[in-house]
Scaffold this active site. Structure first.
Site, PDB file in Angstrom:
ATOM      1  N   HIS A  40       0.845  -1.185   0.000  1.00 36.51           N
ATOM      2  CA  HIS A  40       0.000   0.000   0.000  1.00 36.51           C
ATOM      3  C   HIS A  40       0.889   1.248   0.000  1.00 36.51           C
ATOM      4  CE1 HIS A  40      -0.217   1.050   4.462  1.00 36.51           C
ATOM      5  NE2 HIS A  40       0.563   0.021   4.389  1.00 36.51           N
ATOM      6  N   ASP A  48       7.275  -5.673   6.225  1.00 38.65           N
ATOM      7  CA  ASP A  48       6.240  -4.892   6.892  1.00 38.65           C
ATOM      8  C   ASP A  48       5.220  -5.870   7.485  1.00 38.65           C
ATOM      9  OD1 ASP A  48       4.030  -3.472   7.629  1.00 38.65           O
ATOM     10  OD2 ASP A  48       3.609  -2.646   5.648  1.00 38.65           O
ATOM     11  N   GLN A  84       0.076  -5.892   8.913  1.00 41.29           N
ATOM     12  CA  GLN A  84      -1.159  -6.658   8.749  1.00 41.29           C
ATOM     13  C   GLN A  84      -1.007  -8.094   9.219  1.00 41.29           C
ATOM     14  OE1 GLN A  84      -4.070  -5.524   7.934  1.00 41.29           O
ATOM     15  NE2 GLN A  84      -3.365  -3.455   7.514  1.00 41.29           N
ATOM     16  N   LYS A  91      -2.914  -2.093  15.653  1.00 42.50           N
ATOM     17  CA  LYS A  91      -3.574  -3.235  15.021  1.00 42.50           C
ATOM     18  C   LYS A  91      -3.471  -4.472  15.911  1.00 42.50           C
ATOM     19  CE  LYS A  91      -2.316  -1.580  10.416  1.00 42.50           C
ATOM     20  NZ  LYS A  91      -3.445  -0.789   9.941  1.00 42.50           N
ATOM     21  N   CYS A 126      -5.845   2.530   0.120  1.00 42.14           N
ATOM     22  CA  CYS A 126      -4.529   3.108  -0.106  1.00 42.14           C
ATOM     23  C   CYS A 126      -3.609   2.130  -0.823  1.00 42.14           C
ATOM     24  CB  CYS A 126      -3.904   3.594   1.207  1.00 42.14           C
ATOM     25  SG  CYS A 126      -4.868   4.910   1.922  1.00 42.14           S
TER      26      CYS A 126
END
Lengths: 140, 404
Positions: free
Chosen positions: B121, B198, B201, B224, B362
């Protein structure tokens, strides 16, 4: 009719709906009946970019008034545009510049006014007023 | 087996109403909700020991420093980093990525290559573009296929001795695809490239082991993971962190300052300029404790059940298409109704009390790939239930009826 009178009419119309569903169904209907913008004006420079959907707005002068056409790829947005066009289209540039838009809150669509959820609604009104300012400058 | 009702009771927000309906919160990929125990930690900090850290000799400062450094150790333990000083507490994933992208300016020269994936993203694309503009580096992209998986054969052909850094997300935010990061890390290391993963998520669903992965950098956000916003982490191998120049100047990152020369503090303080999010850091530690007390194996098993159930139920709706159908994915369902804009669906289901994300998430390149304006994304957490999925299915049916 003046912009204020049209706004009052719209507020009256929406006050007859009992719940959000009827309001949304009405807006969806309005979206379907919106006269589409001519393809030649559905171009990048007439686009208002929001995070959620695309909106095209085009304006031209017609006998001293500003006439708007517009479109969106989302139907609820189109419904909102249809309402905005009813309010602002075929009005004088000065009247458009001076108009308030608090009717959107009054018809229960306040959530569409928040900057992110706006889906370009705030930008749409801003764009409409920008066109009016541009034409007003020409008249002066 | 998880007792979901007990877990739900830990989250005060889950009992509120939205538009007159019980809240169904399916926007967990954007941010997760906060359990009472984390809220309590925040209140406790400001009520009892709010003070600046690392520099006060007074008791409050000492208490706050201890709690903050303890949080760092919790993060270290959670990610299985070798040392606590390999954990930099940042304001979040984006900050962590920018820190690395900025530091890598020192190592990238004209013609060097950075590989990213098509599943990223925007915050994972833009810092690398900026880095390439600064240095003359070249950005290469691992493409994706219709299922929403990376095309690994192409990745092999992109790798060369020009590759200096490979950047891939562990899990795609828009589609939920779990990327084969073990393979990516191994292959990148074979050509001498560093790898930054990353995990924003992935971390709500998977407990990564940075040593087992042998990854050079791993980043994530607290919000998150049932923690507060404005705090996150960066893991870096000690040797890399020592090589990288500081990102911002000021505060704790300084050892000695004169107008002629400033020397920098050691790790991790070299990268923690200014007063950090002290309360956020402490609450991050508490959130990790909370999630670990539930157990990531339990979380994965239960969320997978939700994913399967949701996929099956949603696909019963005629004209509904799910984007991202990788075999390996987390509990994210990104979908559209045929001929209907995702924004319209999102607007209707919101009126029915259901929070989903709509739009391009995004991640415009992914939407361009599928030639769609966006999707409706329902992302599940361990506190969600099958009954909530039923409510979503009903709401989508209603939206379809209204919008067709």
């Amino acid at each position: 009719m003046t912009i204020q009178e049209i706004q009052n009419d719209i507020v009256d119309e929406f006050s007859m709906f009992e719940d959000w569903m009827q309001r949304y169904e009405y807006m969806i209907e309005l979206g379907k009946t919106l006269p589409l913008i001519a393809d030649e004006h559905k171009i990048e420079e007439n686009i208002i970019k929001g995070c959620q959907s695309k909106v095209w707005v085009y304006a031209q002068m017609d006998a001293g008034n500003v006439a708007f056409t517009a479109d969106s790829d989302a139907i609820i947005t189109k419904g909102i545009i249809a309402i905005l066009l009813r309010v602002f289209s075929n009005q004088s540039p000065q009247d458009i510049i001076d108009a308030n838009t608090d009717f959107i809150d009054k018809i229960g669509l306040k959530e569409h006014l928040s900057p992110t959820r706006a889906n370009g609604l705030v930008s749409m009104i801003k764009q409409i007023k920008m066109y009016a300012i541009a034409y007003q400058t020409q008249l002066n | 087996m998880l007792n979901i009702q007990n877990i739900r009771n830990d989250f005060p927000i889950l009992s509120r109403e939205v538009n007159g309906k019980p809240l169904v919160y399916f926007d967990n990929a954007a941010t997760s909700q906060t359990p009472q125990i984390v809220i309590d930690a925040i209140v406790d900090y400001y009520s009892n020991y709010n003070a600046n850290i690392h520099r006060g000799v007074h008791t409050l400062s000492q208490e706050a420093t201890d709690a903050y450094e303890q949080a760092r150790q919790k993060v270290q333990a959670h990610f299985n980093a070798k040392y606590a000083h390999e954990i930099i507490l940042t304001s979040g994933t984006t900050h962590s990525i920018n820190l690395i992208a900025n530091g890598f300016s020192a190592f990238i020269k004209k013609g060097d290559e950075i590989i990213v994936s098509a599943l990223e993203h925007h915050s994972n694309i833009v810092p690398w573009q900026m880095l390439c503009e600064r240095t003359g580096g070249i950005l290469k992209v691992i493409p994706m296929n219709q299922e929403g998986e990376l095309v690994m054969d192409t990745f092999d052909t992109l790798l060369s001795n020009k590759t200096k850094l490979v950047f891939v997300n562990h899990v795609s935010n828009a589609l939920g695809t779990v990327n084969p990061i073990e393979t990516i890390i191994k292959k990148a290391h074979q050509v001498g490239a560093a790898v930054l993963i990353d995990g924003a998520q992935a971390c709500p669903h998977i407990k990564p082991d940075v040593q087992a992965l042998d990854v050079d950098f791993y980043v994530a956000s607290a919000h998150k993971l049932c923690g507060p916003t404005g705090v996150g982490m960066l893991y870096g191998k000690e040797e890399w962190l020592n090589k990288l120049p500081p990102y911002q100047g000021g505060g704790e990152m300084i050892a000695e300052v004169s107008f002629e020369k400033t020397t920098y503090a050691g790790l991790p303080h070299k990268f923690e300029a200014g007063t950090p999010n002290i309360c956020g850091g402490i609450a991050f530690g508490v959130a990790l404790d909370y999630m670990n007390s539930i157990g990531f194996d339990n979380i994965a098993t239960y969320e997978n059940e939700l994913l399967e159930y949701g996929t099956e139920k949603l696909l019963e709706i005629k004209g509904l298409k799910i984007y991202g159908v990788s075999e390996h994915k987390t509990a994210v369902i990104s979908f559209n109704l045929e001929g209907i804009h995702p924004y319209d669906v999102g607007s209707i289901v919101d009126k029915l009390g259901i929070a989903v994300r709509t739009g391009h998430h995004c991640a415009q390149p992914i939407m361009d790939f599928y030639s769609i304006p966006g999707t409706v994304r329902a992302s599940f957490s361990f506190y969600n239930t099958k009954a909530e999925i039923d409510a979503l299915v009903e709401a989508v049916k209603k939206a379809k009826m209204m919008l067709s």
